[in-house]
Write an enzyme that holds these catalytic residues in place. Structure first.
Site, PDB file in Angstrom:
ATOM      1  N   HIS A 158      36.843  45.900  40.208  1.00  0.00           N
ATOM      2  CA  HIS A 158      37.645  44.957  39.423  1.00  0.00           C
ATOM      3  C   HIS A 158      36.873  44.376  38.244  1.00  0.00           C
ATOM      4  O   HIS A 158      37.351  43.450  37.589  1.00  0.00           O
ATOM      5  CB  HIS A 158      38.155  43.819  40.316  1.00  0.00           C
ATOM      6  N   CYS A 207      33.071  39.638  19.167  1.00  0.00           N
ATOM      7  CA  CYS A 207      32.246  40.841  19.284  1.00  0.00           C
ATOM      8  C   CYS A 207      31.087  40.783  18.292  1.00  0.00           C
ATOM      9  O   CYS A 207      31.262  40.402  17.128  1.00  0.00           O
ATOM     10  CB  CYS A 207      33.089  42.085  19.009  1.00  0.00           C
ATOM     11  N   MET A 276      37.114  37.282  59.215  1.00  0.00           N
ATOM     12  CA  MET A 276      37.415  36.082  59.984  1.00  0.00           C
ATOM     13  C   MET A 276      38.568  36.303  60.953  1.00  0.00           C
ATOM     14  O   MET A 276      38.639  35.695  62.012  1.00  0.00           O
ATOM     15  CB  MET A 276      37.741  34.918  59.056  1.00  0.00           C
ATOM     16  N   GLU A 277      39.474  37.193  60.598  1.00  0.00           N
ATOM     17  CA  GLU A 277      40.644  37.440  61.427  1.00  0.00           C
ATOM     18  C   GLU A 277      41.114  38.872  61.249  1.00  0.00           C
ATOM     19  O   GLU A 277      40.623  39.595  60.366  1.00  0.00           O
ATOM     20  CB  GLU A 277      41.764  36.468  61.046  1.00  0.00           C
TER      21      GLU A 277
END
Length: 310
Positions: A158, A207, A276-277
């Site tokens: 990403h 830029c 966690m789950e």
């Protein structure tokens, strides 16, 4: 294997329709057989034999470093959630507001540090590389905490908070300036009563390529954008090659990353989930270890007694 190919076809024959449903006892037995194992000793034996390990990480890893996720209840920056700001349309309409949001996130990240999960992954990669074994980190996170921890073989699907891309010439470059431009100094406070700074475009990050001066944007994948095909090709190559896959701190609901581990599992490669789950993909995996990644991962990746250190 193709990361873009999802095959789910159910074949039902007339014979199968006539079969009696299994008894409750048999159904319970099947559920128990299908349930992922939480036996760390068994995982460690698989880990000791693996030559090419792929580790897929998500926001749960960074959350333990105090990184805000901007998801769920309370996940707001001012009046907006991330999906309202992290879009090409939002940037086109109000680049100043979007840059305030990302400036805030950059400044927050400069104060954050890798946690034991990041460090365990980096140390594992370094140690196994001396044994002719490989570890690749495929992360959905844009915070660079894996890089800070020392991970070298890293695929950031990403993008990164600390890279910019020119909207004019397309140049991508690392950028760790704080602030990223003078006009953003002291801006980006997340409180809902803070007014937009309304910074003119010419004062936003520009830029620095010769003769360009185009408006820069964060080099991250926004909602509505596709992942970099070159990065996806690298991911596919690594997942095709891996003989053990770990899924760490990810909800397994963000596509296409949510397909990665289930596709690896479908070809018989052991997959271990550290979260966690349970997630929608948990039942597809061989192992599941519940709890904070910073607690469960270090012992899982520690040196195995069979390892020979040169």
């Amino acid at each position: 294997m193709s990361l873009f190919q999802v095959a789910s076809r159910r074949l039902v024959s007339p014979v199968s329709r006539a079969l009696k449903p299994p008894s409750a006892k048999k159904q319970q037995l099947c559920l128990e057989m299908a349930r992922p194992s939480s036996n760390m000793a068994d995982f460690r034996e698989v880990f000791a034999k693996a030559k090419h390990i792929a580790i897929i990480t998500g926001a749960g890893v960074s959350a333990e470093s105090g990184v805000p996720t901007f998801r769920g209840a309370g996940g707001f920056w001012r009046k907006w959630q991330a999906q309202e700001l992290a879009t090409p349309g939002a940037f086109a309409r109000n680049p100043s507001r979007v840059w305030e949001f990302y400036h805030y996130r950059r400044e927050v990240m400069l104060s954050k540090h890798p946690n034991p999960a990041h460090i365990a992954i980096a140390e594992c990669e370094k140690r196994l590389s001396k044994q002719g074994r490989s570890v690749v980190v495929i992360t959905q996170n844009i915070d660079e905490l894996h890089r800070k921890a020392g991970s070298k073989h890293l695929l950031e699907i990403h993008g990164s908070l600390f890279k910019t891309r020119c909207t004019n010439c397309g140049n991508v470059t690392a950028n760790y300036k704080s602030p990223i431009c003078p006009a953003l100094a002291g801006k980006g406070a997340p409180d809902p009563d803070v007014e937009d700074a309304s910074i003119p475009v010419e004062q936003l990050p520009q830029c620095e390529e010769d003769g360009c001066n185009g408006l820069l944007r964060p080099h991250v994948v926004w909602f509505g954008e596709t992942l970099d095909p070159d990065v996806l090709t690298e991911v596919e190559k690594e997942l095709d090659m891996c003989d053990l896959c770990l899924v760490v701190g990810t909800s397994s609901v963000v596509y296409p990353a949510a397909m990665f581990a289930p596709q690896v599992s479908a070809r018989g490669v052991p997959v271990a989930e550290f979260n966690m789950e349970a997630t929608p993909a948990t039942d597809k995996f061989r192992f599941h270890f519940s709890g904070p990644c910073g607690t469960t991962l270090p012992p899982a990746l520690a040196r195995h007694h069979s390892e020979i250190i040169a």
